[in-house]
Design an enzyme around this catalytic site. Structure first.
Site, short mmCIF file in Angstrom:
data_model
loop_
_atom_site.label_atom_id
_atom_site.label_comp_id
_atom_site.label_asym_id
_atom_site.label_seq_id
_atom_site.Cartn_x
_atom_site.Cartn_y
_atom_site.Cartn_z
N LYS A 1 -6.72 -6.54 25.76
CA LYS A 1 -7.38 -7.86 25.80
C LYS A 1 -6.46 -8.80 25.03
O LYS A 1 -6.26 -8.68 23.83
CB LYS A 1 -8.76 -7.78 25.15
CG LYS A 1 -9.77 -8.75 25.70
CD LYS A 1 -9.52 -10.20 25.34
CE LYS A 1 -9.91 -10.52 23.92
NZ LYS A 1 -9.49 -11.87 23.50
N GLU B 1 -7.08 -15.44 2.47
CA GLU B 1 -5.94 -15.58 3.38
C GLU B 1 -6.00 -16.97 4.02
O GLU B 1 -6.95 -17.29 4.73
CB GLU B 1 -6.01 -14.51 4.48
CG GLU B 1 -4.81 -14.55 5.40
CD GLU B 1 -4.91 -13.54 6.55
OE1 GLU B 1 -5.98 -13.43 7.15
OE2 GLU B 1 -3.90 -12.87 6.83
N GLU C 1 -5.81 -3.16 11.96
CA GLU C 1 -4.74 -3.80 11.18
C GLU C 1 -5.19 -5.23 10.90
O GLU C 1 -5.28 -6.04 11.82
CB GLU C 1 -3.43 -3.81 11.98
CG GLU C 1 -2.90 -2.43 12.33
CD GLU C 1 -2.39 -1.67 11.11
OE1 GLU C 1 -2.28 -2.25 10.02
OE2 GLU C 1 -2.12 -0.46 11.27
N CYS D 1 0.50 -11.90 9.05
CA CYS D 1 -0.46 -11.11 8.26
C CYS D 1 0.12 -10.70 6.92
O CYS D 1 -0.56 -10.72 5.90
CB CYS D 1 -0.89 -9.89 9.05
SG CYS D 1 0.49 -8.91 9.65
P1 NAD Z 1 -9.18 -12.75 15.27
O1 NAD Z 1 -9.84 -11.67 14.53
O2 NAD Z 1 -9.88 -14.05 15.35
O3 NAD Z 1 -8.88 -12.33 16.78
C1 NAD Z 1 -8.07 -11.22 17.09
C2 NAD Z 1 -8.43 -10.75 18.47
O4 NAD Z 1 -9.77 -10.27 18.45
C3 NAD Z 1 -8.39 -11.82 19.57
O5 NAD Z 1 -7.87 -11.26 20.75
C4 NAD Z 1 -9.86 -12.16 19.77
O6 NAD Z 1 -10.13 -12.63 21.06
C5 NAD Z 1 -10.50 -10.81 19.55
N1 NAD Z 1 -11.91 -10.83 19.16
C6 NAD Z 1 -12.58 -11.79 18.49
N2 NAD Z 1 -13.87 -11.43 18.32
C7 NAD Z 1 -14.01 -10.22 18.90
C8 NAD Z 1 -15.09 -9.31 19.04
N3 NAD Z 1 -16.30 -9.58 18.56
N4 NAD Z 1 -14.87 -8.15 19.68
C9 NAD Z 1 -13.65 -7.83 20.16
N5 NAD Z 1 -12.59 -8.66 20.07
C10 NAD Z 1 -12.76 -9.83 19.44
O7 NAD Z 1 -7.75 -12.89 14.60
P2 NAD Z 1 -6.63 -13.96 14.96
O8 NAD Z 1 -7.07 -15.26 14.40
O9 NAD Z 1 -6.26 -13.86 16.38
O10 NAD Z 1 -5.38 -13.39 14.12
C11 NAD Z 1 -5.15 -13.73 12.82
C12 NAD Z 1 -5.57 -12.61 11.89
O11 NAD Z 1 -4.93 -11.40 12.30
C13 NAD Z 1 -5.12 -12.83 10.46
O12 NAD Z 1 -6.15 -12.46 9.59
C14 NAD Z 1 -3.92 -11.90 10.32
O13 NAD Z 1 -3.66 -11.52 9.00
C15 NAD Z 1 -4.33 -10.76 11.18
N6 NAD Z 1 -3.17 -9.97 11.63
C16 NAD Z 1 -2.98 -8.74 11.09
C17 NAD Z 1 -1.85 -7.99 11.44
C18 NAD Z 1 -1.59 -6.62 10.84
O14 NAD Z 1 -0.75 -5.91 11.36
N7 NAD Z 1 -2.27 -6.22 9.78
C19 NAD Z 1 -0.95 -8.51 12.38
C20 NAD Z 1 -1.19 -9.77 12.92
C21 NAD Z 1 -2.32 -10.49 12.54
#
Ligand code: NAD
Length: 477
Positions: free
Chosen positions: A174, A381, A250, A284
């Site tokens: 997704k 963050e 992650e 992240c």
């Molecule tokens: P997010 O949690 O808003 O969304 C991530 C993904 O989850 C998107 O594809 C979104 O559509 C999906 N999503 C949202 N709600 C959902 C649900 N209820 N069920 C299933 N899927 C759902 O995060 P973001 O804003 O896209 O990314 C930023 C965050 O990601 C930051 O906190 C960053 O630190 C973290 N991040 C972590 C890593 C790592 O390796 N630890 C890497 C990249 C980003």
């Protein structure tokens, strides 16, 4: 205007609802494309296709060397589309063009790296007694779901997809609703061109709280990998717990660099340049805090502020650009609110602190001095180009400040003293620690979080364990 569809069972499929998600360029705010928005029908189609592909055993029974060859073909196809795909990724995400192209090459590297593990998924023989032969088999889970964030759409996707595929799983991906274009277009095309059997890799575009939760809650999904925020990560874990399936998560970070008095301060400044201002801080494992000894704090703050003020701001397509936009107006407002909260709490913006008056979602490279450990900007963050500088008197205090957040993704140590470095590394609660640098890893180095930054490990040989289950076999002689 780029128009993309879902890639299901080897075909490009429009959503039966006809709904689309518009995608804009964060550097201009202008719409550059749209994707067909997956609903329950498309989610079911994608999971069904993956389940059928898994049950056909086309990947499970594929000889390891053949699976490796297929993965290297995917890698080669990804490299072929890196330039065009990188350009589209640059436009939808805002990141520098070179970084966007690198993401495709990085994705290719993941497939190459894990292709080398397909013939090394070895079980054990276990002594039980002389009338029993006991051994283990490592088997895939079945349908593995991958929920991807917008900050590194290609790298994050390949980071989990490649080991899942190497382990023999069929997959449903997704994409993030803010950056689905390059994945739905160039990535899907590369998979198709590599002749990956239909149904093994399915890519759907949709909203997180719709398609995302439908995928993670689907009865036929056997394993989930999520990369994103802590808030959503907890929802994913709840959904996985409901169905008692394993999840790799992650999540976010608030990573600190501890700077000792003997440190080369220019190395700290260089690390911060990419570590917190690269990709406008939307990383992240960003170096979002510097915890520096009081004796060198003022000198370091001055150097950091000068660097931040000198960064070239612009569209990711412009040459030599260093500070690119935030992903959205919403993210820009969030960063503005954090900056305001820092100022109200008594921190001093020695560089930046405001949105930039131009089209798109730009925020100044910001360095906050006089940050206290309990301020919101030191604990949460921000996911923007905002660096908090905190000072300490003795090492115990430095370690306490560095560790005392809910996160534990990355950390850094800056010193010329190897004993000091290794001793501090041992005390930092983080999944990866950099010494005299930031971001030194590769596809081969395990990556993941301590505490609320997540668990399990991605990258390296560690990651493949998240996509395999152990079957024990006993043969009575
Ligand atoms: P997010 O949690 O808003 O969304 C991530 C993904 O989850 C998107 O594809 C979104 O559509 C999906 N999503 C949202 N709600 C959902 C649900 N209820 N069920 C299933 N899927 C759902 O995060 P973001 O804003 O896209 O990314 C930023 C965050 O990601 C930051 O906190 C960053 O630190 C973290 N991040 C972590 C890593 C790592 O390796 N630890 C890497 C990249 C980003």
């Amino acid at each position: 205007m780029q128009k993309c569809k879902n890639y299901i069972n080897g075909q490009w499929i429009e959503s039966s609802s006809g709904e689309v998600i518009e995608v804009n360029n964060p550097a201009t705010g202008k719409i550059i494309g749209e994707v067909s928005c997956a609903k329950q029908e498309e989610v079911d189609m994608a999971v069904d296709a993956a389940l059928k592909a898994h049950n056909s055993r086309v990947l499970v029974d594929m000889p390891p060397m053949e699976r490796a060859t297929l993965m290297r073909t995917i890698a080669n196809e990804l490299r072929k589309v890196a330039s065009d795909g990188g350009s589209l990724l640059c436009s939808e995400n805002g990141k520098p063009l070179a970084g966007a192209i690198h993401e495709f090459n990085d994705a290719a590297n993941y497939f190459d790296y894990y292709s080398g593990l397909t013939d090394k998924l070895e079980g054990n023989t276990i002594p039980v007694n002389k009338t029993v032969i006991d051994y283990t088999l490592l088997e895939p889970y079945g349908v593995s779901a991958h929920i991807v964030p917008w900050n590194f759409p290609m790298s994050m996707l390949a980071r989990s997809l490649a080991p899942a595929f190497a382990a023999g799983n069929a997959t449903v991906i997704k994409t993030a609703e803010l950056t689905p274009l390059a994945t739905a277009d160039h990535f899907a095309q590369a998979i198709h061109n590599a002749n990956v059997p239909a149904g093994l890799i399915n890519i759907i575009c949709g909203y997180g709280n719709e398609a995302g939760s439908m995928v993670t809650g689907h009865k036929d999904v056997s394993q989930v990998t999520f990369t994103g925020s802590v808030l959503t990560g907890k929802k994913i874990l709840h959904a996985a717990a409901e169905r008692a399936i394993p999840a790799v998560v992650e999540l976010g970070g608030k990573s600190a660099a501890v700077v000792f008095p003997d440190a080369d301060l220019d190395k700290v400044v260089n690390a911060a340049r990419g570590g917190i201002f690269g990709q406008a801080g939307q990383i992240c494992s960003a170096m979002s805090r510097v915890v520096v000894h009081e004796s060198v704090k003022d000198e370091l703050v001055e150097k950091l502020a000068n660097m931040a003020k000198g960064l070239k701001v612009g569209d990711g397509h412009d040459d030599g650009v260093e500070l690119t936009p935030l992903i959205s107006e919403q993210q820009l407002q969030k960063v503005e609110n954090y900056a305001r909260s820092g100022q109200q709490a008594g921190a001093t913006a020695v560089a930046g602190g405001n949105r930039i008056d131009r089209e798109g979602y730009f925020f100044e490279a910001t360095v906050f001095d006089d940050v206290k450990h309990d301020m919101t900007i030191a604990q949460e963050e921000i996911f923007g180009p905002v660096l908090s500088v905190l000072s300490y008197k003795d090492k115990e205090e430095a370690i306490h400040i560095a560790n005392d957040t809910a996160f534990g993704l990355a950390a850094g140590v800056f010193t010329k003293d190897i004993d000091q470095a290794t001793n501090t590394v041992n005390q930092l609660q983080a999944g990866q620690v950099y010494v005299n640098s930031w971001f030194t890893g590769s596809v081969a180095t395990p990556f993941g979080g301590y505490k609320q930054s997540g668990y399990s490990r991605e990258k390296g040989q560690e990651a493949i364990k998240g996509y395999l289950q152990v079957k024990n076999v006993g043969i009575q002689l």
